[in-house]
Design a protein around this motif. Sequence first.
Motif, PDB file in Angstrom:
ATOM      1  N   ASP A  58       0.833  -1.201   0.000  1.00  0.00           N
ATOM      2  CA  ASP A  58       0.000   0.000   0.000  1.00  0.00           C
ATOM      3  C   ASP A  58       0.873   1.259   0.000  1.00  0.00           C
ATOM      4  O   ASP A  58       0.662   2.194   0.784  1.00  0.00           O
ATOM      5  CB  ASP A  58      -0.942   0.004   1.206  1.00  0.00           C
ATOM      6  N   LEU A  59       1.855   1.304  -0.895  1.00  0.00           N
ATOM      7  CA  LEU A  59       2.724   2.472  -1.018  1.00  0.00           C
ATOM      8  C   LEU A  59       1.984   3.587  -1.740  1.00  0.00           C
ATOM      9  O   LEU A  59       1.252   3.337  -2.695  1.00  0.00           O
ATOM     10  CB  LEU A  59       4.007   2.119  -1.773  1.00  0.00           C
ATOM     11  N   HIS A  60       2.194   4.805  -1.308  1.00  0.00           N
ATOM     12  CA  HIS A  60       1.486   5.943  -1.890  1.00  0.00           C
ATOM     13  C   HIS A  60       1.929   6.155  -3.333  1.00  0.00           C
ATOM     14  O   HIS A  60       3.107   6.013  -3.678  1.00  0.00           O
ATOM     15  CB  HIS A  60       1.749   7.204  -1.069  1.00  0.00           C
ATOM     16  N   ALA A  61       0.976   6.529  -4.181  1.00  0.00           N
ATOM     17  CA  ALA A  61       1.252   6.683  -5.613  1.00  0.00           C
ATOM     18  C   ALA A  61       2.305   7.758  -5.875  1.00  0.00           C
ATOM     19  O   ALA A  61       3.150   7.615  -6.773  1.00  0.00           O
ATOM     20  CB  ALA A  61      -0.041   7.010  -6.362  1.00  0.00           C
ATOM     21  N   LEU A  62       2.273   8.875  -5.120  1.00  0.00           N
ATOM     22  CA  LEU A  62       3.253   9.944  -5.335  1.00  0.00           C
ATOM     23  C   LEU A  62       4.667   9.468  -4.994  1.00  0.00           C
ATOM     24  O   LEU A  62       5.621   9.778  -5.712  1.00  0.00           O
ATOM     25  CB  LEU A  62       2.889  11.156  -4.486  1.00  0.00           C
ATOM     26  N   ALA A  63       4.785   8.709  -3.901  1.00  0.00           N
ATOM     27  CA  ALA A  63       6.099   8.191  -3.525  1.00  0.00           C
ATOM     28  C   ALA A  63       6.599   7.177  -4.550  1.00  0.00           C
ATOM     29  O   ALA A  63       7.790   7.157  -4.887  1.00  0.00           O
ATOM     30  CB  ALA A  63       6.034   7.553  -2.135  1.00  0.00           C
ATOM     31  N   VAL A  64       5.708   6.337  -5.057  1.00  0.00           N
ATOM     32  CA  VAL A  64       6.095   5.359  -6.080  1.00  0.00           C
ATOM     33  C   VAL A  64       6.562   6.074  -7.342  1.00  0.00           C
ATOM     34  O   VAL A  64       7.563   5.690  -7.962  1.00  0.00           O
ATOM     35  CB  VAL A  64       4.916   4.420  -6.390  1.00  0.00           C
ATOM     36  N   GLU A  65       5.863   7.136  -7.714  1.00  0.00           N
ATOM     37  CA  GLU A  65       6.270   7.900  -8.898  1.00  0.00           C
ATOM     38  C   GLU A  65       7.647   8.514  -8.706  1.00  0.00           C
ATOM     39  O   GLU A  65       8.485   8.497  -9.616  1.00  0.00           O
ATOM     40  CB  GLU A  65       5.245   8.994  -9.179  1.00  0.00           C
ATOM     41  N   ASP A  66       7.905   9.062  -7.510  1.00  0.00           N
ATOM     42  CA  ASP A  66       9.223   9.628  -7.226  1.00  0.00           C
ATOM     43  C   ASP A  66      10.304   8.557  -7.280  1.00  0.00           C
ATOM     44  O   ASP A  66      11.414   8.801  -7.761  1.00  0.00           O
ATOM     45  CB  ASP A  66       9.227  10.284  -5.841  1.00  0.00           C
ATOM     46  N   ALA A  67       9.981   7.364  -6.783  1.00  0.00           N
ATOM     47  CA  ALA A  67      10.969   6.288  -6.771  1.00  0.00           C
ATOM     48  C   ALA A  67      11.305   5.802  -8.173  1.00  0.00           C
ATOM     49  O   ALA A  67      12.430   5.349  -8.423  1.00  0.00           O
ATOM     50  CB  ALA A  67      10.463   5.121  -5.927  1.00  0.00           C
ATOM     51  N   VAL A  68      10.373   5.890  -9.081  1.00  0.00           N
ATOM     52  CA  VAL A  68      10.613   5.424 -10.448  1.00  0.00           C
ATOM     53  C   VAL A  68      11.336   6.473 -11.278  1.00  0.00           C
ATOM     54  O   VAL A  68      12.296   6.170 -11.995  1.00  0.00           O
ATOM     55  CB  VAL A  68       9.272   5.033 -11.115  1.00  0.00           C
ATOM     56  N   THR A  69      10.890   7.722 -11.185  1.00  0.00           N
ATOM     57  CA  THR A  69      11.454   8.783 -12.030  1.00  0.00           C
ATOM     58  C   THR A  69      12.747   9.354 -11.496  1.00  0.00           C
ATOM     59  O   THR A  69      13.547   9.900 -12.254  1.00  0.00           O
ATOM     60  CB  THR A  69      10.442   9.923 -12.200  1.00  0.00           C
ATOM     61  N   ALA A  70      12.971   9.256 -10.166  1.00  0.00           N
ATOM     62  CA  ALA A  70      14.178   9.801  -9.510  1.00  0.00           C
ATOM     63  C   ALA A  70      14.236  11.317  -9.706  1.00  0.00           C
ATOM     64  O   ALA A  70      13.223  11.961  -9.874  1.00  0.00           O
ATOM     65  CB  ALA A  70      15.419   9.108 -10.048  1.00  0.00           C
ATOM     66  N   HIS A  71      15.462  11.879  -9.664  1.00  0.00           N
ATOM     67  CA  HIS A  71      15.668  13.328  -9.769  1.00  0.00           C
ATOM     68  C   HIS A  71      14.900  14.066  -8.678  1.00  0.00           C
ATOM     69  O   HIS A  71      14.221  15.058  -8.930  1.00  0.00           O
ATOM     70  CB  HIS A  71      15.246  13.841 -11.155  1.00  0.00           C
TER      71      HIS A  71
END
Length: 377
Positions: free
Chosen positions: A102-115
């Motif tokens: 149940d990881l938050h979508a915003l955190a998952v997006e940050d983890a994938v895109t980096a920067h």
Amino acid sequence: MALPGVRDHRNAVLGGRRARAMMRAIRRRPDTHLNGHQSSVRTDNPRTAVVDWAFYRDGRRQDDVTSYTEAVRRARDGGGFVWIGLFEPTGDQLAGIAEEFDLHALAVEDAVTAHQRPKLERYGDSLFAVFKTVRYCPHEEFTASSEVVETGELMVFVGPEFVVTVRHGDHSELGRVRRQLQDNPDHLRHGPSAVLHAVADRVVDDYLTVVDRLQDDIDELEISIFSDRGARNVERVYQLKREVLELKRAVAPLAGPLRQLAERPVRLVAPEIREYFRDVEDHLARVREQVSAFDELLTSILQAGLAQLTVAENEDMRKISAWVAILAVPTMIAGIYGMNFEFIPETHWRYGYYMVMTLIVGICFGLHRYFKRNGWL
């Protein structure tokens, strides 16, 4: 309202889907094992970004857990936690893990895109931490185009029964951190927050290594900038200043998250681990002071180099002006005697030529001696 039997069937279906998604996410290469043995080699299988995973209980790695489903079940029963390590995952590769925990979508997006900037955020029952990793790039000779500091990113998801680390960059390998933690079960017994501390400690230790190596480069550059041809090193100073600024962007924003972990009670951080975060914060403060000092020192060196360059240009202009003044004398005299007039003095004298040449040489010698005595030549 769904009947109990229907609800149980639906939960079973959802659980099965999650398990299948997770197994797709953590499927490994044929030469790696699911029994918890570590593989620090980056996988080339496009279906997975998992480098290693394991189940820990009472501070020890449980090698008898052979499936992820069993590990998650035992962790949720209150018997430990799961640590999954990922390397540059895509959105699809992280989706199964994100759904399971149940990881938050915003955190998952940050983890994938980096920067991302270093930060610490809380989403429900989980923490999301971002660290900037750095590595010193060795070089035989520092030039204006040398890359001195290479940066990457490291994200950590922390929950009550899980830790998920996501790495971006080849130099942020966590195999050594995992082995050190496994050799210290008393520390690892504190749970996922012990892993978060170990990761933060490793990142800051890398900062210390980089600043020590940068100190040597700056000392060498400072010596060379004040040499006879030091003005030619201004581009190198500017390049090194840019590398220090890149390190500063990685170090400075991390102060806030570490202060929060060290001073404020955080639900997912064991009170005993907070003391260790204070030690990491002290090390980071040292790094920040050194980086700020490097920035100021390089600014001073750059200004000194530019001043030297200006002085050298002024010296060159004085030399050029002195030689122009010396050469102006024979040019003027030869120009006068080159005019077509009959009554120019000493034109018809037998020794007129020698007298004029002697006069030219004498005046030029006098000017040369004068400029030499005043430091123009």
